[in-house]
Design a protein around this motif. Sequence first.
Motif, PDB file in Angstrom:
ATOM      1  N   LYS A 288       0.966  20.662  11.149  1.00 52.66           N
ATOM      2  CA  LYS A 288       0.567  19.302  11.497  1.00 52.66           C
ATOM      3  C   LYS A 288       1.766  18.363  11.275  1.00 52.66           C
ATOM      4  N   PRO A 289       1.727  17.145  11.812  1.00 54.52           N
ATOM      5  CA  PRO A 289       2.784  16.181  11.501  1.00 54.52           C
ATOM      6  C   PRO A 289       2.790  15.891   9.993  1.00 54.52           C
ATOM      7  N   VAL A 290       3.957  15.646   9.458  1.00 48.12           N
ATOM      8  CA  VAL A 290       4.084  15.278   8.045  1.00 48.12           C
ATOM      9  C   VAL A 290       3.196  14.066   7.755  1.00 48.12           C
ATOM     10  N   ALA A 291       2.548  14.076   6.605  1.00 48.96           N
ATOM     11  CA  ALA A 291       1.630  12.981   6.275  1.00 48.96           C
ATOM     12  C   ALA A 291       2.366  11.686   5.932  1.00 48.96           C
ATOM     13  N   THR A 292       3.575  11.823   5.405  1.00 47.08           N
ATOM     14  CA  THR A 292       4.305  10.617   5.017  1.00 47.08           C
ATOM     15  C   THR A 292       4.929   9.953   6.230  1.00 47.08           C
ATOM     16  N   ILE A 293       4.394   8.813   6.604  1.00 45.15           N
ATOM     17  CA  ILE A 293       4.968   8.063   7.733  1.00 45.15           C
ATOM     18  C   ILE A 293       5.515   6.745   7.212  1.00 45.15           C
ATOM     19  N   MET A 294       6.486   6.199   7.935  1.00 43.73           N
ATOM     20  CA  MET A 294       7.121   4.960   7.493  1.00 43.73           C
ATOM     21  C   MET A 294       6.384   3.764   8.101  1.00 43.73           C
ATOM     22  N   GLN A 295       5.085   3.771   7.923  1.00 41.27           N
ATOM     23  CA  GLN A 295       4.262   2.677   8.431  1.00 41.27           C
ATOM     24  C   GLN A 295       3.263   2.301   7.344  1.00 41.27           C
ATOM     25  N   MET A 296       2.806   1.076   7.416  1.00 35.89           N
ATOM     26  CA  MET A 296       1.787   0.629   6.475  1.00 35.89           C
ATOM     27  C   MET A 296       0.479   1.353   6.769  1.00 35.89           C
ATOM     28  N   GLN A 297      -0.167   1.874   5.714  1.00 33.36           N
ATOM     29  CA  GLN A 297      -1.464   2.534   5.903  1.00 33.36           C
ATOM     30  C   GLN A 297      -2.445   2.008   4.856  1.00 33.36           C
ATOM     31  N   LYS A 298      -3.700   1.972   5.220  1.00 31.28           N
ATOM     32  CA  LYS A 298      -4.736   1.620   4.256  1.00 31.28           C
ATOM     33  C   LYS A 298      -5.060   2.831   3.405  1.00 31.28           C
ATOM     34  N   SER A 299      -5.482   2.570   2.179  1.00 32.70           N
ATOM     35  CA  SER A 299      -5.954   3.677   1.346  1.00 32.70           C
ATOM     36  C   SER A 299      -6.760   3.109   0.177  1.00 32.70           C
ATOM     37  N   VAL A 300      -7.005   3.927  -0.828  1.00 35.80           N
ATOM     38  CA  VAL A 300      -7.686   3.448  -2.040  1.00 35.80           C
ATOM     39  C   VAL A 300      -6.870   3.863  -3.262  1.00 35.80           C
ATOM     40  N   ASN A 301      -7.129   3.215  -4.370  1.00 36.54           N
ATOM     41  CA  ASN A 301      -6.475   3.620  -5.618  1.00 36.54           C
ATOM     42  C   ASN A 301      -7.477   4.355  -6.511  1.00 36.54           C
ATOM     43  N   VAL A 302      -7.032   4.733  -7.699  1.00 37.91           N
ATOM     44  CA  VAL A 302      -7.891   5.540  -8.586  1.00 37.91           C
ATOM     45  C   VAL A 302      -9.194   4.837  -8.959  1.00 37.91           C
ATOM     46  N   LYS A 303      -9.161   3.531  -8.881  1.00 32.34           N
ATOM     47  CA  LYS A 303     -10.394   2.789  -9.184  1.00 32.34           C
ATOM     48  C   LYS A 303     -11.308   2.687  -7.959  1.00 32.34           C
ATOM     49  N   GLY A 304     -10.839   3.192  -6.844  1.00 32.21           N
ATOM     50  CA  GLY A 304     -11.642   3.130  -5.635  1.00 32.21           C
ATOM     51  C   GLY A 304     -11.427   1.842  -4.854  1.00 32.21           C
TER      52      GLY A 304
END
Lengths: 359, 359, 359, 359
Positions: free
Chosen positions: C300-316
């Motif tokens: 698959k394409p490498v997951a690390t892209i040089m673009q802003m992505q949404k996500s969550v932190n350990v607190k959710g």
Amino acid sequence: MAGNTFGKLFTLTTFGESHGEAIGGILDGCPPQLTLDFEFIQNELDRRKPGQSHITTQRKESDTVKFLSGVFEGKTTGTPIGFIIENENQKSKDYEHLKDNFRPSHADYTYEKKYGIRDYRGGGRSSARETACRIVAGAIAKLFLQQFGISIQAYVSTVHSITLNKKHSELDLSKTEENIIRCPDADTADKMIALIENVRKKGDTVGGIISCVIKGTPVGLGEPVFDKLHADIGKAMLSINAVKGFEFGTGFDSVNYMGSQLNDIFSNEKGAIHTTTNNSGGVQGGISNGEDIYFKVAFKPVATIMQMQKSVNVKGEEVNLEAKGRHDPCVLPRAVPIVESMAALVLADHFLRMNAYKK
Amino acid sequence: MAGNTFGKLFTLTTFGESHGEAIGGILDGCPPQLTLDFEFIQNELDRRKPGQSHITTQRKESDTVKFLSGVFEGKTTGTPIGFIIENENQKSKDYEHLKDNFRPSHADYTYEKKYGIRDYRGGGRSSARETACRIVAGAIAKLFLQQFGISIQAYVSTVHSITLNKKHSELDLSKTEENIIRCPDADTADKMIALIENVRKKGDTVGGIISCVIKGTPVGLGEPVFDKLHADIGKAMLSINAVKGFEFGTGFDSVNYMGSQLNDIFSNEKGAIHTTTNNSGGVQGGISNGEDIYFKVAFKPVATIMQMQKSVNVKGEEVNLEAKGRHDPCVLPRAVPIVESMAALVLADHFLRMNAYKK
Amino acid sequence: MAGNTFGKLFTLTTFGESHGEAIGGILDGCPPQLTLDFEFIQNELDRRKPGQSHITTQRKESDTVKFLSGVFEGKTTGTPIGFIIENENQKSKDYEHLKDNFRPSHADYTYEKKYGIRDYRGGGRSSARETACRIVAGAIAKLFLQQFGISIQAYVSTVHSITLNKKHSELDLSKTEENIIRCPDADTADKMIALIENVRKKGDTVGGIISCVIKGTPVGLGEPVFDKLHADIGKAMLSINAVKGFEFGTGFDSVNYMGSQLNDIFSNEKGAIHTTTNNSGGVQGGISNGEDIYFKVAFKPVATIMQMQKSVNVKGEEVNLEAKGRHDPCVLPRAVPIVESMAALVLADHFLRMNAYKK
Amino acid sequence: MAGNTFGKLFTLTTFGESHGEAIGGILDGCPPQLTLDFEFIQNELDRRKPGQSHITTQRKESDTVKFLSGVFEGKTTGTPIGFIIENENQKSKDYEHLKDNFRPSHADYTYEKKYGIRDYRGGGRSSARETACRIVAGAIAKLFLQQFGISIQAYVSTVHSITLNKKHSELDLSKTEENIIRCPDADTADKMIALIENVRKKGDTVGGIISCVIKGTPVGLGEPVFDKLHADIGKAMLSINAVKGFEFGTGFDSVNYMGSQLNDIFSNEKGAIHTTTNNSGGVQGGISNGEDIYFKVAFKPVATIMQMQKSVNVKGEEVNLEAKGRHDPCVLPRAVPIVESMAALVLADHFLRMNAYKK
């Protein structure tokens, strides 16, 4: 991982409870094209089977092995050898009183606590009956090893206070099967048998020591640093029911000598390197050196005695227990082929391991 | 499979020759979030290291362990823990005369024949130096077990003719580290030390027995029928250099008793089931029963003696050999932490195995 | 058992996090007397190392392997080969913002949940950096296999929309190393490179397919029913970071043919049995049949892209993440030697297994 | 090591040839106190058994499993579960002409060369009949997993040119068992069945694809770096007869997307972390992330066709072969429970592994 597999390349996995439908096993990794001498295998089972003499349990079981796979036209095919031995003549009623009670020095308590459930009939999985499967695989291992001139012979060297005080090299091991205790010295055998008869009358039990000699091994068996040949043999022996100790070569007695007394000096005998003594017991640095491998295995007295004993039940209440059924006053004679079989499994396994890595 | 891995779930793989660049290992399967007490680990290594007293070899090595992975901010991460101990102070020249010669009762001959090539310097892979890696992993295993209240203590109970004739329960094991032979009884320790000093002056060596006690085990450790707890402990001990015998509970002495004398009677002690005696040595049917686990390990005298010995070389020619360098007259004091470490590895492994199958 | 060991007889155990002190491994079970070509091994590492061309990450690491044991005078000794690769040029600060955040399609979240602790720097253990250790062992496996005429060659056959539509038999694989994408067809390679350059400018990533061919295998490698040769190769490939699919022989395309079209007919070619076609991909019934083994691996394409992505932190809590540092727009060229190495490990392992059981 | 054992903690070892006395297996490591639903287990076997519909082989075998151990009063005891399935209705005469001949794209040739001996009747060990044992163990694994809310459902998604072009989430998988091809979409199923009927009339065979979905997995299954969850599932699938390819998540199709398109974004759904898409297929970094695990398995057409084919015999002479007996034109419907069973074995194994290491 759950403990019912032995060996890494010559691999035996067993199953079966003493009062279930059958016990059996799968031997995976037996090389192809080995002729199976079925008579020999059955004879090995007969050496272990109950009821073989008046000093063993009087239970009668034919212990007939049935091969289900891995053999074609009398030869191994390299595919797994499945086999079963049907259980016969179980008197499960003899054990009903044990459903909720823990026999002293048996595995009832530990199985109950570990698994939360157990087949209490005849000891279930903890019964020494499972060793019959080891005999089947061990017999095949012997046939495999025999091709390379390797032989394994065990014998009873101590029963309680009676000890055969001779080195294996001073004995005629071909006489081991000539008496029912399997001691190659007839006089000592008689004394052992008399002792056991006496113990049995008292409803008690005795232990003893089995000695074993492996001849004809090549140099090179054993995989240090952890899978040293004697370490794997030791584990094999300690996995047999009632075994409490293992020593090889000069064993515990090594303590009584200086290094200068115990070292085995190499010499050149007619072009071949040998040691002039064999205190090492045929293994140096964990690897066979071509000399006889010899070791001793200590068996405690059987836990089942025909006397009233105190114990507790699953509720922790104190109870009085008395054994029912037919039991061995001394397992030593029946354990001789088990010791040989386990040794054969280890040797066959290490033989294949040696082969794998040979340049 | 090539013998350098120990344990199935708590798994140590080691590498290294005594005169190579470094020895080291990988501990895979240590649960995450365990705080590593580095001082404790190093201290364990110090208990094994050479040069620690005048009755051990005078070689000086710091045996400093360096962790390379698997630890983050002082805690294990659940990923493999890689570590190395650099070799220092090797005097490889002391071994050049051994390039083509086989030392008596060493592994030179068997390694040469098995592999066709060997690093002869300092015994190479067969050197007991590899046990330093077992100490590192064993120390981590101890830290793991400690969380559950399990402790392991070994001590020297016999050196040649000097034996400490007391049961472990009669001893104050906290005194083991108070003397250089690691015997918890001061008087006996003195006699042992004197004996070793004497032996060393003669350029000879002696063996002995190490006893070990494991306290605080839960009921349920051990995986019958083959991976019985004591069988795995036995193998662990027999894999240590110079070990010739292993027994647990009443061991070989079991032979001297009747079943009625040896059986451990269960009783209810304040709501908990215990045995009134512990001849079983804490293991029944291959599974820990919650009582103290205790066993003995027999060590032969070190093979390297400071005396001229006859031997042969690779060509089979007879030669005279004399050891050079600095050697142990008795390995027992340095072997105490090795015995503990191997026991700890077995216990940690079986602890994880028990966990895996718990309902 | 904790997942960091590969192979049963030719056994690699690895350790190391991307930003720890070092990564490394132990190769246990390499047969003795194999001459190690250190230049070849280092060259294999260089094929994987970062910074090798403008279409890979610009991180610079020398990835120099240091052997610590198991080699004596340039040859393997049959004892475990310990090795390390020191980590250099880590910019751990690039990862501090990831301490509490989970990168999309990375292992941050699953490691955190599984272990409750993780070395977040550079992906820690989940970083593809660990594959460098596979290369070291794989290179040794290649040297081992080479003795028997077995060779392994992989190449990039697809990058995103650019596919090399030729069978391996129509290609000159000696040209694979002539371009930075490692595609043996120069024109296709140019297109692939152009595509990657374009993707990289966008801060995005692409995947692709690596094809691999193994020539010169004997008949007999593979241990059915579970350890079929292609099953072990498949597992090896799927264990590589970013791999999503594996097929061998005609693979998924088999579906488009009838049995009568796909069966490989045996014929006698100058006294040797061969198949006239090789849709089976060199393996039948799980055992090599002597024809070329070939397979494909989807990345698959490498997951690390040089673009802003949404996500969550350990607190959710929802967060926005942007990658820092230097990353690969396409891992394919660096993955070619990894595919070869893993294939070599499987082949060497099965070669030893075949040897072990040979009559 | 000889290839007939699968799994490390939840461990299945199988034996048996298609025309021997019986096939069977030992499941070691099934936790105690699991209620065995024998009807369910037999029903699973019935899903695989021959003769179940007019598009499968017309051989009739009841495939009745007989449990011999490890079960007491309907529950598992934690001891090994031994079981056998007797072979019935073998027409060994149908295979006598194969004694010396090698069927195209079968394992006759490779078995003959590897082992030097083979049970040629019905393919012997290489027959897909052995998968019945996987079903027995797989069914027990399903019962085990069911306790934790984990379910596994496979279905036929492609037969030759007919493909069900819907995601698993768009399908009602409860309808899979409503037709004889095991495709949850009735219309597509009809087309598939018609195609197979047509192929069968021509004496030919076709392959296809089975899709599988695993729901309800916890986060944390899988042991990187080598025993990644999907790598072990992949191996499991590739070990099934006739399988040529495996892909999970977006699989080979991943190649057609950019990283920015394929990354699964984390989000907080009602307090729980989830991914908004599931291109990862439920596994990230080799560890389950709690989303649905889904994968595809490609099966080639069955090698046995009812047409004359050229081949060679053991002497290398060219021969004409024609299949006798009763064979499957398409194995897909019977392979659905095999795929599920192998997935269940992997999941159960990793569940226990996760348990072992849990803090």
